[in-house]
Design a protein around this motif. Structure first.
Motif, PDB file in Angstrom:
ATOM      1  N   GLU A  44      -4.464  -7.584   0.593  1.00  0.00           N
ATOM      2  CA  GLU A  44      -3.940  -6.329   0.060  1.00  0.00           C
ATOM      3  C   GLU A  44      -3.771  -5.314   1.179  1.00  0.00           C
ATOM      4  N   GLY A  45      -2.566  -4.770   1.295  1.00  0.00           N
ATOM      5  CA  GLY A  45      -2.294  -3.780   2.329  1.00  0.00           C
ATOM      6  C   GLY A  45      -2.188  -4.346   3.725  1.00  0.00           C
ATOM      7  N   ARG A  46      -2.359  -5.641   3.848  1.00  0.00           N
ATOM      8  CA  ARG A  46      -2.335  -6.284   5.153  1.00  0.00           C
ATOM      9  C   ARG A  46      -1.263  -7.355   5.255  1.00  0.00           C
ATOM     10  N   GLY A  47      -1.182  -8.172   4.230  1.00  0.00           N
ATOM     11  CA  GLY A  47      -0.212  -9.253   4.214  1.00  0.00           C
ATOM     12  C   GLY A  47      -0.681 -10.469   4.989  1.00  0.00           C
ATOM     13  N   VAL A  48       0.119 -11.501   4.919  1.00  0.00           N
ATOM     14  CA  VAL A  48      -0.154 -12.726   5.668  1.00  0.00           C
ATOM     15  C   VAL A  48       0.542 -12.629   7.016  1.00  0.00           C
ATOM     16  N   THR A  49      -0.230 -12.727   8.084  1.00  0.00           N
ATOM     17  CA  THR A  49       0.329 -12.667   9.435  1.00  0.00           C
ATOM     18  C   THR A  49       0.776 -14.067   9.853  1.00  0.00           C
ATOM     19  N   PRO A  50       2.038 -14.244  10.206  1.00  0.00           N
ATOM     20  CA  PRO A  50       2.523 -15.586  10.562  1.00  0.00           C
ATOM     21  C   PRO A  50       1.824 -16.135  11.807  1.00  0.00           C
ATOM     22  N   ASP A  51       1.645 -17.447  11.838  1.00  0.00           N
ATOM     23  CA  ASP A  51       1.158 -18.106  13.046  1.00  0.00           C
ATOM     24  C   ASP A  51       2.231 -18.051  14.131  1.00  0.00           C
ATOM     25  N   ILE A  52       3.465 -18.145  13.681  1.00  0.00           N
ATOM     26  CA  ILE A  52       4.607 -18.044  14.587  1.00  0.00           C
ATOM     27  C   ILE A  52       5.547 -16.983  14.026  1.00  0.00           C
ATOM     28  N   THR A  65       0.865  -1.172   0.000  1.00  0.00           N
ATOM     29  CA  THR A  65       0.000   0.000   0.000  1.00  0.00           C
ATOM     30  C   THR A  65       0.900   1.219   0.000  1.00  0.00           C
ATOM     31  N   ARG A  66       0.670   2.134  -0.924  1.00  0.00           N
ATOM     32  CA  ARG A  66       1.612   3.220  -1.101  1.00  0.00           C
ATOM     33  C   ARG A  66       0.920   4.560  -1.297  1.00  0.00           C
ATOM     34  N   PRO A  67       1.632   5.655  -1.052  1.00  0.00           N
ATOM     35  CA  PRO A  67       1.110   6.969  -1.399  1.00  0.00           C
ATOM     36  C   PRO A  67       1.284   7.171  -2.891  1.00  0.00           C
ATOM     37  N   SER A  68       0.999   8.379  -3.371  1.00  0.00           N
ATOM     38  CA  SER A  68       1.074   8.613  -4.804  1.00  0.00           C
ATOM     39  C   SER A  68       2.519   8.803  -5.227  1.00  0.00           C
ATOM     40  N   MET A  69       3.290   7.700  -5.141  1.00  0.00           N
ATOM     41  CA  MET A  69       4.688   7.725  -5.524  1.00  0.00           C
ATOM     42  C   MET A  69       5.035   6.394  -6.163  1.00  0.00           C
ATOM     43  N   LEU A  70       6.151   6.366  -6.893  1.00  0.00           N
ATOM     44  CA  LEU A  70       6.608   5.141  -7.522  1.00  0.00           C
ATOM     45  C   LEU A  70       7.309   4.237  -6.534  1.00  0.00           C
ATOM     46  N   THR A  71       7.321   2.945  -6.834  1.00  0.00           N
ATOM     47  CA  THR A  71       8.214   2.058  -6.103  1.00  0.00           C
ATOM     48  C   THR A  71       9.619   2.361  -6.578  1.00  0.00           C
ATOM     49  N   ALA A  72      10.607   1.897  -5.828  1.00  0.00           N
ATOM     50  CA  ALA A  72      11.991   2.137  -6.228  1.00  0.00           C
ATOM     51  C   ALA A  72      12.257   1.588  -7.618  1.00  0.00           C
ATOM     52  N   SER A  73      11.795   0.379  -7.882  1.00  0.00           N
ATOM     53  CA  SER A  73      12.062  -0.237  -9.175  1.00  0.00           C
ATOM     54  C   SER A  73      11.373   0.510 -10.308  1.00  0.00           C
ATOM     55  N   ALA A  74      10.146   0.964 -10.060  1.00  0.00           N
ATOM     56  CA  ALA A  74       9.450   1.710 -11.102  1.00  0.00           C
ATOM     57  C   ALA A  74      10.132   3.050 -11.336  1.00  0.00           C
ATOM     58  N   ILE A 123       5.272 -19.358   9.201  1.00  0.00           N
ATOM     59  CA  ILE A 123       6.305 -18.887  10.129  1.00  0.00           C
ATOM     60  C   ILE A 123       7.161 -17.823   9.449  1.00  0.00           C
ATOM     61  N   GLY A 124       7.579 -16.837  10.208  1.00  0.00           N
ATOM     62  CA  GLY A 124       8.456 -15.793   9.679  1.00  0.00           C
ATOM     63  C   GLY A 124       7.964 -14.417  10.042  1.00  0.00           C
ATOM     64  N   GLU A 125       7.931 -13.532   9.048  1.00  0.00           N
ATOM     65  CA  GLU A 125       7.492 -12.159   9.249  1.00  0.00           C
ATOM     66  C   GLU A 125       6.325 -11.847   8.325  1.00  0.00           C
ATOM     67  N   THR A 126       5.536 -10.845   8.663  1.00  0.00           N
ATOM     68  CA  THR A 126       4.372 -10.482   7.858  1.00  0.00           C
ATOM     69  C   THR A 126       4.783 -10.219   6.410  1.00  0.00           C
ATOM     70  N   SER A 127       4.026 -10.778   5.487  1.00  0.00           N
ATOM     71  CA  SER A 127       4.353 -10.645   4.065  1.00  0.00           C
ATOM     72  C   SER A 127       4.063  -9.235   3.559  1.00  0.00           C
ATOM     73  N   GLY A 128       4.376  -9.007   2.269  1.00  0.00           N
ATOM     74  CA  GLY A 128       4.352  -7.659   1.715  1.00  0.00           C
ATOM     75  C   GLY A 128       3.009  -6.972   1.640  1.00  0.00           C
ATOM     76  N   GLY A 129       1.924  -7.718   1.528  1.00  0.00           N
ATOM     77  CA  GLY A 129       0.607  -7.090   1.483  1.00  0.00           C
ATOM     78  C   GLY A 129       0.259  -6.500   0.133  1.00  0.00           C
ATOM     79  N   GLY A 130       0.675  -7.179  -0.951  1.00  0.00           N
ATOM     80  CA  GLY A 130       0.323  -6.731  -2.295  1.00  0.00           C
ATOM     81  C   GLY A 130      -0.274  -7.878  -3.078  1.00  0.00           C
ATOM     82  N   ASP A 131      -1.540  -8.171  -2.827  1.00  0.00           N
ATOM     83  CA  ASP A 131      -2.132  -9.364  -3.419  1.00  0.00           C
ATOM     84  C   ASP A 131      -3.424  -9.019  -4.139  1.00  0.00           C
ATOM     85  N   LEU A 132      -3.291  -8.598  -5.391  1.00  0.00           N
ATOM     86  CA  LEU A 132      -4.438  -8.323  -6.249  1.00  0.00           C
ATOM     87  C   LEU A 132      -4.247  -9.060  -7.566  1.00  0.00           C
TER      88      LEU A 132
END
Length: 447
Positions: free
Chosen positions: A407-415, A22-31, A369-378
């Protein structure tokens, strides 16, 4: 014709299609890099063609965006604000930046304009963008090397997991991070953006050198000049307007016979290898699927993988568009694996990685397991524009079997397990160790 930027292509085809956050009105670094590096010799579009292209981009979103309320944005007003600015751009580079800024008003992933030169398919080895063969993660606000590919320039130079990158080509990591932190986004999104921008700087033309300043395991400061090379690996066939990409696949047994599978993209070219790997682990006490750093790709690959792990037909999630919905149905394959499954994710896991891990988590078939994912799933589609550029736009939202939008939330790990520099320096992967321990515990309880 200039070489295409491999990392930008990977991100646009899979990561930007996947994990722009989820982003403001700006490009990603790669874009930003993709547009900033536009070929100066490319034929410029006429003002009339730019105006026509602008209207097509705006109208496409107006008619096909999955949310008729446009995430709370007045899309008609956006047109009124940006249309007059089209007449003031001086070249295509400024025009594509303007289009991306307009799409950024939606504050959602999967809305990207890719300039024409970034769909160029390399005709020779010299045209393929080269790399150093390392990736980093942000740990305690430091750019810590997370993975070094074997036989890569980074490996030959003695770089190791746990070392800290301080500078790249004269720019400090703090300077790179500062531009991202100003946006005041979630910690996961911020880390993902910074990693994106740093990894981008490791790329360049084959034979060119990157100047790094890094700290070793004893915090001794080093200056290193390291040449980029075209990395070895299997190249996928081109898909539509997108060039080939380098695929990685790893399958092995860990301690106690636990299965471990890692691949860097959900690409059909890996289907057979994934299937053979899972089949070969039928007697494993558990299987670990490592999707860390996997930006996504083709959802069908994830559905096929899920079919190897499920014993009945089930809905993994649902894609919702203006026209209706489509269920992600998984059909069980012959003799599916029935043991414990653990999926590893981090902030650089996106799109199909999230659909798969979030879906498997929601139906109770896997532990994440791990850390919350990126949250870009459309779900997204690509249209070619009159200028030759490509428009990526989301036409559907994905929700898990429990109705949770990622989207904007990501997958929250169980652990939740956060990487530490100390563990990387010692050669231990704390997230992988947590997965192994979980499976061991499950195995002991079943005895």
């Amino acid at each position: 014709m200039r070489s295409y930027n491999r990392f930008a292509i990977l991100l646009v085809t899979l990561f930007i299609i996947a994990a722009m956050h989820t982003r403001p009105s700006m490009l990603t670094a790669s874009a930003q890099v993709a547009i900033a590096k536009s070929s100066p010799t490319a034929r410029e579009s006429t003002p009339e063609l730019r105006r026509e292209t602008f209207e097509i981009v705006w109208r496409t979103i107006k008619e096909k965006h999955f949310d008729p309320k446009f995430n709370g944005v007045d899309w008609d007003k956006v047109h009124d604000v940006y249309a007059p600015r089209v007449n003031r751009v001086k070249n295509d580079e400024e025009f594509y930046k303007l289009l991306q800024e307009m799409l950024g008003e939606l504050h959602q992933s999967h809305f990207v304009v890719l300039p024409p030169e970034y769909t160029h398919k390399p005709e020779s080895k010299e045209e393929v963008e080269a790399d150093l063969g390392l990736s980093i993660r942000m740990i305690d606000d430091e750019a810590v090397i997370w993975r070094v590919l074997p036989a890569s320039p980074a490996a030959h130079a003695g770089l190791r997991p746990g070392f800290v990158i301080r500078e790249i080509d004269g720019q400090t990591v703090q300077q790179i991070s500062a531009t991202v932190k100003k946006r005041e986004e979630s910690p996961e999104t911020t880390r993902g953006r910074i990693v994106d921008m740093i990894n981008e700087r490791f790329l360049g033309a084959a034979g060119t050198a990157a100047r790094l300043v890094y700290l070793d395991g004893s915090n001794h400061r080093h200056n290193l000049k390291i040449k980029r090379e075209v990395l070895k690996g299997e190249m996928s066939p081109p898909v539509g307007d997108f060039p080939s990409i380098l695929t990685e696949f790893e399958s092995r047994r860990l301690a106690n016979g636990i299965g471990y599978i890692r691949f860097n993209f959900f690409h059909p070219i890996l289907n057979q290898r994934i299937r053979e790997a899972v089949r070969s682990m039928s007697d494993a006490p558990g299987i670990i699927l490592d999707l860390r750093g996997n930006p996504g790709g083709f959802d069908g690959v994830g559905q096929g993988l899920a079919g190897l792990l499920l014993d009945k037909k089930i809905i993994l999630g649902t894609s919702r568009s203006r026209e209706g919905f489509e269920n992600y149905i998984v059909y069980p394959q012959k003799n599916p694996y029935s043991g414990p499954v653990v999926i590893l994710v981090d902030s650089m896991s996106g799109s199909a990685s999230e659909s798969f891990s979030g879906g498997m988590q929601s139906i109770g078939r896997a532990v994440v397991i791990g850390e919350t994912s990126g949250g870009g799933d459309l779900d997204a589609s690509v249209d070619k524009l009159p200028t030759g550029a490509l428009l990526l736009y989301a036409y559907a939202d994905f929700v898990t079997a429990k109705g949770i939008s990622l989207e904007g939330r990501g997958v929250t790990p169980d652990i939740k397990v956060t990487l530490t520099r100390a563990s990387l320096l010692s050669g231990n992967d704390s997230q992988l160790e947590a997965a192994i321990n979980y499976i061991r515990k499950q195995s002991s309880q079943q005895k």
